[in-house]
Write a protein that holds these residues in place. Structure first.
Motif, PDB file in Angstrom:
ATOM      1  N   LYS A   1      42.604 -67.954  44.150  1.00 25.78           N
ATOM      2  CA  LYS A   1      43.044 -67.032  45.190  1.00 25.78           C
ATOM      3  C   LYS A   1      44.541 -67.138  45.480  1.00 25.78           C
ATOM      4  N   THR A   2      45.160 -68.243  45.071  1.00 20.07           N
ATOM      5  CA  THR A   2      46.583 -68.441  45.346  1.00 20.07           C
ATOM      6  C   THR A   2      47.420 -67.558  44.438  1.00 20.07           C
ATOM      7  N   ARG A   3      48.280 -66.750  45.062  1.00 20.34           N
ATOM      8  CA  ARG A   3      49.122 -65.834  44.294  1.00 20.34           C
ATOM      9  C   ARG A   3      50.588 -66.242  44.289  1.00 20.34           C
ATOM     10  N   ALA A   4      51.012 -66.977  45.341  1.00 19.48           N
ATOM     11  CA  ALA A   4      52.425 -67.358  45.444  1.00 19.48           C
ATOM     12  C   ALA A   4      52.547 -68.648  46.244  1.00 19.48           C
ATOM     13  N   LEU A   5      53.701 -69.295  46.093  1.00 19.47           N
ATOM     14  CA  LEU A   5      53.943 -70.579  46.746  1.00 19.47           C
ATOM     15  C   LEU A   5      55.373 -70.636  47.254  1.00 19.47           C
ATOM     16  N   ALA A   6      55.544 -71.266  48.433  1.00 22.82           N
ATOM     17  CA  ALA A   6      56.876 -71.557  48.960  1.00 22.82           C
ATOM     18  C   ALA A   6      56.900 -73.013  49.387  1.00 22.82           C
ATOM     19  N   SER A   7      57.772 -73.805  48.788  1.00 19.55           N
ATOM     20  CA  SER A   7      57.928 -75.215  49.133  1.00 19.55           C
ATOM     21  C   SER A   7      59.391 -75.446  49.480  1.00 19.55           C
ATOM     22  N   LEU A   8      59.654 -75.830  50.733  1.00 15.70           N
ATOM     23  CA  LEU A   8      61.025 -75.982  51.211  1.00 15.70           C
ATOM     24  C   LEU A   8      61.229 -77.314  51.899  1.00 15.70           C
ATOM     25  N   PRO A   9      62.478 -77.806  51.911  1.00  9.14           N
ATOM     26  CA  PRO A   9      62.758 -79.103  52.530  1.00  9.14           C
ATOM     27  C   PRO A   9      62.760 -79.025  54.048  1.00  9.14           C
ATOM     28  N   ILE A  10      62.482 -80.173  54.662  1.00 12.91           N
ATOM     29  CA  ILE A  10      62.623 -80.356  56.102  1.00 12.91           C
ATOM     30  C   ILE A  10      63.853 -81.224  56.319  1.00 12.91           C
ATOM     31  N   PHE A  11      64.817 -80.704  57.076  1.00  8.98           N
ATOM     32  CA  PHE A  11      66.049 -81.433  57.347  1.00  8.98           C
ATOM     33  C   PHE A  11      66.027 -81.995  58.756  1.00  8.98           C
ATOM     34  N   ALA A  12      66.479 -83.245  58.885  1.00  5.02           N
ATOM     35  CA  ALA A  12      66.630 -83.855  60.205  1.00  5.02           C
ATOM     36  C   ALA A  12      67.861 -84.742  60.170  1.00  5.02           C
TER      37      ALA A  12
ATOM     38  N   LEU B   1      62.223 -72.297  59.567  1.00  8.42           N
ATOM     39  CA  LEU B   1      61.037 -73.098  59.855  1.00  8.42           C
ATOM     40  C   LEU B   1      61.287 -74.560  59.493  1.00  8.42           C
ATOM     41  N   GLY B   2      61.948 -74.810  58.358  1.00  9.22           N
ATOM     42  CA  GLY B   2      62.278 -76.179  57.974  1.00  9.22           C
ATOM     43  C   GLY B   2      63.171 -76.854  59.003  1.00  9.22           C
ATOM     44  N   GLU B   3      64.119 -76.094  59.570  1.00 13.32           N
ATOM     45  CA  GLU B   3      64.983 -76.637  60.613  1.00 13.32           C
ATOM     46  C   GLU B   3      64.193 -76.974  61.868  1.00 13.32           C
ATOM     47  N   ARG B   4      63.277 -76.083  62.256  1.00 13.16           N
ATOM     48  CA  ARG B   4      62.469 -76.336  63.459  1.00 13.16           C
ATOM     49  C   ARG B   4      61.580 -77.555  63.270  1.00 13.16           C
ATOM     50  N   LEU B   5      60.982 -77.675  62.093  1.00 16.91           N
ATOM     51  CA  LEU B   5      60.151 -78.842  61.818  1.00 16.91           C
ATOM     52  C   LEU B   5      60.985 -80.127  61.863  1.00 16.91           C
ATOM     53  N   GLY B   6      62.231 -80.059  61.352  1.00 18.87           N
ATOM     54  CA  GLY B   6      63.117 -81.205  61.412  1.00 18.87           C
ATOM     55  C   GLY B   6      63.458 -81.587  62.842  1.00 18.87           C
ATOM     56  N   ALA B   7      63.708 -80.584  63.680  1.00 18.22           N
ATOM     57  CA  ALA B   7      64.015 -80.844  65.088  1.00 18.22           C
ATOM     58  C   ALA B   7      62.816 -81.475  65.791  1.00 18.22           C
ATOM     59  N   ASP B   8      61.621 -80.979  65.473  1.00 16.53           N
ATOM     60  CA  ASP B   8      60.410 -81.565  66.057  1.00 16.53           C
ATOM     61  C   ASP B   8      60.236 -83.014  65.607  1.00 16.53           C
ATOM     62  N   LEU B   9      60.534 -83.274  64.344  1.00 16.35           N
ATOM     63  CA  LEU B   9      60.441 -84.628  63.820  1.00 16.35           C
ATOM     64  C   LEU B   9      61.371 -85.565  64.576  1.00 16.35           C
ATOM     65  N   ARG B  10      62.596 -85.132  64.824  1.00 23.23           N
ATOM     66  CA  ARG B  10      63.560 -85.967  65.545  1.00 23.23           C
ATOM     67  C   ARG B  10      63.079 -86.259  66.961  1.00 23.23           C
ATOM     68  N   ARG B  11      62.482 -85.254  67.614  1.00 20.74           N
ATOM     69  CA  ARG B  11      61.992 -85.470  68.981  1.00 20.74           C
ATOM     70  C   ARG B  11      60.891 -86.521  68.996  1.00 20.74           C
ATOM     71  N   VAL B  12      59.999 -86.461  68.027  1.00 17.12           N
ATOM     72  CA  VAL B  12      58.925 -87.457  67.953  1.00 17.12           C
ATOM     73  C   VAL B  12      59.505 -88.840  67.686  1.00 17.12           C
ATOM     74  N   GLN B  13      60.472 -88.916  66.767  1.00 14.67           N
ATOM     75  CA  GLN B  13      61.077 -90.206  66.448  1.00 14.67           C
ATOM     76  C   GLN B  13      61.775 -90.812  67.657  1.00 14.67           C
TER      77      GLN B  13
ATOM     78  N   TYR C   1      57.702 -78.967  53.340  1.00 20.55           N
ATOM     79  CA  TYR C   1      56.437 -78.314  53.655  1.00 20.55           C
ATOM     80  C   TYR C   1      56.159 -77.265  52.596  1.00 20.55           C
ATOM     81  N   ALA C   2      54.887 -76.918  52.432  1.00 22.23           N
ATOM     82  CA  ALA C   2      54.492 -75.948  51.417  1.00 22.23           C
ATOM     83  C   ALA C   2      53.557 -74.920  52.020  1.00 22.23           C
ATOM     84  N   LEU C   3      53.751 -73.681  51.637  1.00 21.45           N
ATOM     85  CA  LEU C   3      52.893 -72.577  52.056  1.00 21.45           C
ATOM     86  C   LEU C   3      52.271 -71.939  50.824  1.00 21.45           C
ATOM     87  N   PHE C   4      50.970 -71.714  50.880  1.00 18.86           N
ATOM     88  CA  PHE C   4      50.247 -71.093  49.775  1.00 18.86           C
ATOM     89  C   PHE C   4      49.801 -69.703  50.215  1.00 18.86           C
ATOM     90  N   TYR C   5      50.134 -68.693  49.437  1.00 14.16           N
ATOM     91  CA  TYR C   5      49.852 -67.307  49.792  1.00 14.16           C
ATOM     92  C   TYR C   5      48.755 -66.740  48.894  1.00 14.16           C
TER      93      TYR C   5
END
Length: 225
Positions: free
Chosen positions: A28-39, A68-80, A47-51
């Motif tokens: 069922k997977t037709r496409a993929l996006a895998s991008l870095p998370i920066f912090a 989205l990668g930037e937001r995930l990085g910011a969330d990671l920093r807050r948790v750390q 993170y990876a998205l399967f379409y």
């Protein structure tokens, strides 16, 4: 993920580069996006998205994925920052019995890189370390300290430990308030001044890094000395 390179496309587009991975995907997977998370100016994973439908991956969509990668990085920093004790000094790190250890504070000034090199040179010479190992250690140290000063505004701390013939060098910066410009990231974002961590990877026995509430800690090992 360590290279920070974005990987996007249909499974047909990616099959040539990643045949084994594509073969394992659901029909069922037709496409993929895998991008870095920066912090804090560093790649911390990805993170990876399967379409299940075809994707255009045009500029607006790629910009949204990078954001989205930037937001995930910011969330990671807050948790750390919420879960890690902020008072960490290399001076407080335990030293094995019988080992040599020395710590040095590096100012937030590019000119301080030379002072850090001199500190390492004089320290290792006093400990009787082989000149070839000293030369390699200074090259690696220069890259780590330069990287720390560029990405932070609070300098860094340096510790050198020689234990049973193994030289371990650690550089811990004071954290960065800078926002990463993803548009300026090259194919290899590890490259700093042309060589960067690639040089450390090539010359050291092993190396690693850790991002915590304070900032980034990077270390490398040379053996035997």
């Amino acid at each position: 993920m360590r290279t920070g390179e974005a990987v996007v496309g249909s499974l047909n587009d990616l099959a040539g580069r990643y045949p084994a991975f594509v073969e394992r995907q659901s029909p069922k997977t037709r496409a993929l996006a895998s991008l870095p998370i920066f912090a804090a100016g560093h790649v911390q994973g990805g993170y990876a998205l399967f379409y299940d439908t075809p994707q255009r991956f045009d500029h607006p969509q790629l910009a949204e994925l990078e954001e989205l990668g930037e937001r995930l990085g910011a969330d990671l920093r807050r948790v750390q920052r919420a879960t890690t004790h902020a008072s960490r000094s290399l001076e407080d790190e335990p030293v094995p019995h019988g080992a040599h250890a020395a710590t040095y504070s590096v100012a937030a000034d590019p000119r301080a890189v030379a002072h850090a090199r001199h500190f390492m040179l004089s320290t290792l010479a006093a400990w009787g370390i082989d000149e070839d190992i000293v030369d390699i250690a200074i090259l690696c140290l220069s890259e780590l300290v330069t990287n720390a000063i560029i990405h932070t505004d609070s300098g860094c701390e340096l510790r050198i430990v020689v234990d049973r013939g193994v030289l371990t060098t650690t550089v811990r910066d004071g954290g960065s308030r800078a926002v990463v410009d993803l548009g300026s990231v090259t194919v290899d974002p590890l490259a700093v001044h042309g060589r960067g961590l690639q040089l450390v990877d090539a010359l050291s026995t092993r190396w690693g890094s850790e991002l915590d509430a304070v900032g980034m800690t990077v270390w490398f090992v040379l053996e035997p000395v």
